[in-house]
Design a protein around this motif. Structure first.
Motif, PDB file in Angstrom:
ATOM      1  N   HIS A   1       2.969 -16.839  22.965  1.00  0.00           N
ATOM      2  CA  HIS A   1       2.149 -16.479  21.797  1.00  0.00           C
ATOM      3  C   HIS A   1       2.890 -16.747  20.492  1.00  0.00           C
ATOM      4  N   LEU A   2       2.097 -16.866  19.431  1.00  0.00           N
ATOM      5  CA  LEU A   2       2.621 -17.246  18.112  1.00  0.00           C
ATOM      6  C   LEU A   2       2.552 -16.091  17.111  1.00  0.00           C
ATOM      7  N   ALA A   3       2.528 -14.864  17.598  1.00  0.00           N
ATOM      8  CA  ALA A   3       2.359 -13.738  16.684  1.00  0.00           C
ATOM      9  C   ALA A   3       3.457 -13.661  15.631  1.00  0.00           C
ATOM     10  N   PHE A   4       4.655 -14.147  15.966  1.00  0.00           N
ATOM     11  CA  PHE A   4       5.765 -14.119  15.009  1.00  0.00           C
ATOM     12  C   PHE A   4       6.049 -15.506  14.434  1.00  0.00           C
ATOM     13  N   GLY A   5       5.106 -16.425  14.602  1.00  0.00           N
ATOM     14  CA  GLY A   5       5.259 -17.761  14.040  1.00  0.00           C
ATOM     15  C   GLY A   5       6.130 -18.656  14.897  1.00  0.00           C
ATOM     16  N   ARG A   6       6.446 -19.804  14.324  1.00  0.00           N
ATOM     17  CA  ARG A   6       7.317 -20.788  14.946  1.00  0.00           C
ATOM     18  C   ARG A   6       8.105 -21.491  13.843  1.00  0.00           C
ATOM     19  N   GLY A   7       9.161 -22.172  14.241  1.00  0.00           N
ATOM     20  CA  GLY A   7       9.909 -22.971  13.288  1.00  0.00           C
ATOM     21  C   GLY A   7      10.809 -22.148  12.391  1.00  0.00           C
ATOM     22  N   PRO A   8      11.304 -22.748  11.310  1.00  0.00           N
ATOM     23  CA  PRO A   8      12.290 -22.072  10.460  1.00  0.00           C
ATOM     24  C   PRO A   8      11.748 -20.852   9.727  1.00  0.00           C
ATOM     25  N   HIS A   9      10.427 -20.717   9.658  1.00  0.00           N
ATOM     26  CA  HIS A   9       9.848 -19.562   8.978  1.00  0.00           C
ATOM     27  C   HIS A   9       9.273 -18.545   9.968  1.00  0.00           C
ATOM     28  N   ASN A  10       9.731 -18.602  11.228  1.00  0.00           N
ATOM     29  CA  ASN A  10       9.310 -17.539  12.143  1.00  0.00           C
ATOM     30  C   ASN A  10       9.780 -16.192  11.602  1.00  0.00           C
ATOM     31  N   CYS A  11       9.074 -15.141  11.975  1.00  0.00           N
ATOM     32  CA  CYS A  11       9.345 -13.828  11.394  1.00  0.00           C
ATOM     33  C   CYS A  11      10.761 -13.370  11.713  1.00  0.00           C
ATOM     34  N   PRO A  12      11.597 -13.115  10.708  1.00  0.00           N
ATOM     35  CA  PRO A  12      12.952 -12.638  10.992  1.00  0.00           C
ATOM     36  C   PRO A  12      12.980 -11.206  11.504  1.00  0.00           C
ATOM     37  N   GLY A  13      11.900 -10.445  11.246  1.00  0.00           N
ATOM     38  CA  GLY A  13      11.864  -9.047  11.657  1.00  0.00           C
ATOM     39  C   GLY A  13      11.212  -8.815  13.004  1.00  0.00           C
ATOM     40  N   VAL A  14      11.223  -9.835  13.864  1.00  0.00           N
ATOM     41  CA  VAL A  14      10.538  -9.750  15.153  1.00  0.00           C
ATOM     42  C   VAL A  14      10.999  -8.548  15.962  1.00  0.00           C
ATOM     43  N   HIS A  15      12.293  -8.304  16.038  1.00  0.00           N
ATOM     44  CA  HIS A  15      12.794  -7.213  16.875  1.00  0.00           C
ATOM     45  C   HIS A  15      12.505  -5.845  16.260  1.00  0.00           C
ATOM     46  N   LEU A  16      12.642  -5.737  14.947  1.00  0.00           N
ATOM     47  CA  LEU A  16      12.355  -4.464  14.291  1.00  0.00           C
ATOM     48  C   LEU A  16      10.869  -4.145  14.386  1.00  0.00           C
ATOM     49  N   GLY A  17      10.023  -5.157  14.186  1.00  0.00           N
ATOM     50  CA  GLY A  17       8.588  -4.935  14.271  1.00  0.00           C
ATOM     51  C   GLY A  17       8.137  -4.531  15.651  1.00  0.00           C
ATOM     52  N   ARG A  18       8.643  -5.233  16.669  1.00  0.00           N
ATOM     53  CA  ARG A  18       8.303  -4.869  18.054  1.00  0.00           C
ATOM     54  C   ARG A  18       8.702  -3.423  18.349  1.00  0.00           C
ATOM     55  N   MET A  19       9.905  -3.070  17.916  1.00  0.00           N
ATOM     56  CA  MET A  19      10.398  -1.722  18.189  1.00  0.00           C
ATOM     57  C   MET A  19       9.505  -0.683  17.514  1.00  0.00           C
ATOM     58  N   GLU A  20       9.135  -0.907  16.260  1.00  0.00           N
ATOM     59  CA  GLU A  20       8.321   0.070  15.540  1.00  0.00           C
ATOM     60  C   GLU A  20       6.970   0.282  16.220  1.00  0.00           C
ATOM     61  N   VAL A  21       6.318  -0.809  16.602  1.00  0.00           N
ATOM     62  CA  VAL A  21       5.007  -0.687  17.238  1.00  0.00           C
ATOM     63  C   VAL A  21       5.135  -0.027  18.610  1.00  0.00           C
TER      64      VAL A  21
ATOM     65  N   ALA B   1       5.075  -4.227  27.674  1.00  0.00           N
ATOM     66  CA  ALA B   1       4.229  -5.364  28.045  1.00  0.00           C
ATOM     67  C   ALA B   1       2.877  -5.292  27.345  1.00  0.00           C
ATOM     68  N   ALA B   2       2.346  -4.075  27.200  1.00  0.00           N
ATOM     69  CA  ALA B   2       1.076  -3.914  26.504  1.00  0.00           C
ATOM     70  C   ALA B   2       1.209  -4.312  25.035  1.00  0.00           C
ATOM     71  N   VAL B   3       2.306  -3.925  24.397  1.00  0.00           N
ATOM     72  CA  VAL B   3       2.524  -4.291  22.997  1.00  0.00           C
ATOM     73  C   VAL B   3       2.541  -5.807  22.850  1.00  0.00           C
ATOM     74  N   GLU B   4       3.160  -6.503  23.796  1.00  0.00           N
ATOM     75  CA  GLU B   4       3.226  -7.960  23.694  1.00  0.00           C
ATOM     76  C   GLU B   4       1.832  -8.581  23.798  1.00  0.00           C
ATOM     77  N   GLU B   5       1.006  -8.040  24.695  1.00  0.00           N
ATOM     78  CA  GLU B   5      -0.363  -8.555  24.805  1.00  0.00           C
ATOM     79  C   GLU B   5      -1.194  -8.159  23.586  1.00  0.00           C
ATOM     80  N   PHE B   6      -0.959  -6.973  23.039  1.00  0.00           N
ATOM     81  CA  PHE B   6      -1.641  -6.589  21.805  1.00  0.00           C
ATOM     82  C   PHE B   6      -1.230  -7.502  20.643  1.00  0.00           C
ATOM     83  N   LEU B   7       0.039  -7.881  20.598  1.00  0.00           N
ATOM     84  CA  LEU B   7       0.493  -8.812  19.560  1.00  0.00           C
ATOM     85  C   LEU B   7      -0.269 -10.127  19.640  1.00  0.00           C
ATOM     86  N   ARG B   8      -0.473 -10.604  20.861  1.00  0.00           N
ATOM     87  CA  ARG B   8      -1.237 -11.851  21.029  1.00  0.00           C
ATOM     88  C   ARG B   8      -2.702 -11.645  20.647  1.00  0.00           C
TER      89      ARG B   8
END
Length: 393
Positions: free
Chosen positions: A334-354, A268-275
């Motif tokens: 939050h929009l940390a990973f963007g929106r629409g067709p160009h939203n970040c494809p690596g959202v899950h890998l990035g979240r996991m790494e952080v 949960a902290a990572v998600e708020e840090f992302l924002r």
């Protein structure tokens, strides 16, 4: 044309905090702002405006300019540099290899590398959490995710970090030189996969080589561009974000102690840090027709920066948006990973790494604080690229 309008100057020196202060000021007095610096561009700083531009690919395209300042000098790199539907076969190929389930399979890999990287820092009583920790781990995870030869990992780290520093110094010649090195690595990896194919369900390069669109293979030069893009794009954001998190927790010792005592709060902290510390402010679009935002008309053909880092602090959407609030009720917006067709494809890998980097940093230390001045990131990133920490004895 808006060439003479100067609502703000993005080229001025910044500290870690002043960039966010600028965007707070722009949200209040000039939320649709123009500058003549960096080739001239508009900046959207409010949440709804950024979301609208990111979600409307038919009007706001990426194929003219996709980042501010403009850093692509060496060819088109899918999928970011292409518009739908041209970009779609590349995302269709990439997305399964970055699914939540597939990304989480690399959590043990990330944890193993995190512990190995932290061990010498703990022994030394601290170090630069960006250059000695957060810039290495994503490269090592990406190296295993992409199945690159082990001896490539260090050159990839060096080239990727050199490219990041060149962008932050706004040095076009250095950007070109380091980008070309990454292209050479991409071509070598493609040649390796042609000679030694792998399961396309587990290897992005093999998947691209096997992919078909309208019955035809994807163009060789665009496969090279996409492999080049993938090689570096996942390195930048985790490094910058982890630097920002380390600064925040150094300033808020109570929160640091809370997360160390109860690691279940870390996701949960990572998600708020992302924002709060969204690491990008410079992803760009170009409108194909005149568009209006907040009473201002942006002419067709002019660069528009989608300032995600500002949008995610918009007080109209996130009350007390400049504060860290654990378990914020509307954090999923939050929009940390963007929106629409160009939203970040690596959202899950990035979240996991952080998440893993933060969990392991807290577990390996009894406390930490800043040991010296930090080096802030510059456009298109926002955050920190050098954060010296001192670990408690």
């Amino acid at each position: 044309m808006a060439n003479g309008i100067q609502d703000f100057d993005p080229s001025l020196p910044e500290s870690f905090d002043t960039a966010h202060d600028l965007f707070a000021d722009l949200r209040a007095r000039c939320p649709v702002a123009h500058t003549t610096e960096m080739g001239g561009f508009w900046a959207l700083t409010r949440y709804e405006d950024v979301k609208r531009a990111a979600s409307s690919p038919e009007t706001f395209i990426t194929s003219v300019q996709n980042v501010v300042p403009k850093v692509a000098f060496t060819g088109r790199r899918p999928p970011l540099h292409l518009d739908p539907p041209e970009h779609t076969p590349y995302r269709r190929t990439l997305n399964p290899l970055l699914s939540l389930a597939h990304s989480e399979q690399f959590a043990p890999v990330a944890r193993r590398h995190a512990r190995a990287l932290l061990a010498p820092l703990v022994a030394a009583g601290g170090g630069d959490i960006c250059s000695e920790y957060a810039s290495y781990l994503p490269v090592q995870v990406f190296g295993e995710w992409m199945n690159v030869p082990p001896h490539w990992v260090e050159p990839l780290h060096q080239s990727g970090r050199a490219f990041i520093l060149a962008v932050n110094m706004n040095d076009p010649e250095a950007m070109k030189a380091t980008s070309l090195k990454l292209y050479d690595m991409a071509r070598e990896l493609i040649a390796l996969r042609k000679a030694e194919p792998r399961d396309p369900a587990l290897d992005i390069t093999s998947a691209l080589l096997e992919a078909r669109h309208n019955g035809e293979p994807l163009p060789d030069e665009l496969i090279v561009g996409m492999v080049r893009q993938v090689l570096v794009v996942g390195i930048v954001a985790p490094t910058v974000l982890m630097g920002s998190i380390a600064i925040h927790l150094s300033r808020d010792q109570a929160l640091q102690a809370q997360l160390r005592a109860d690691p279940a709060n870390v996701p949960a902290a990572v998600e708020e840090f992302l924002r709060l510390y969204t690491p990008y402010r410079g992803f760009a679009r170009t409108a194909v027709e005149d568009v209006e935002f907040g009473g201002r008309t942006i002419p067709a053909g002019e660069a528009i920066a989608l300032v995600y880092a500002s949008a995610n602090r918009d007080e109209d959407v996130f009350p007390n948006g400049c504060e860290f609030i654990l378990n914020r009720p509307n954090i999923a917006a939050h929009l940390a990973f963007g929106r629409g067709p160009h939203n970040c494809p690596g959202v899950h890998l990035g979240r996991m790494e952080v998440r893993v980097m933060l969990e392991e940093l807290l577990a390996a230390t009894t406390g930490f604080d800043l040991a010296g001045p930090v080096v802030p990131a510059r456009w298109p990133e926002i955050g920190a690229i050098s954060v010296p920490l001192r670990f408690a004895a």
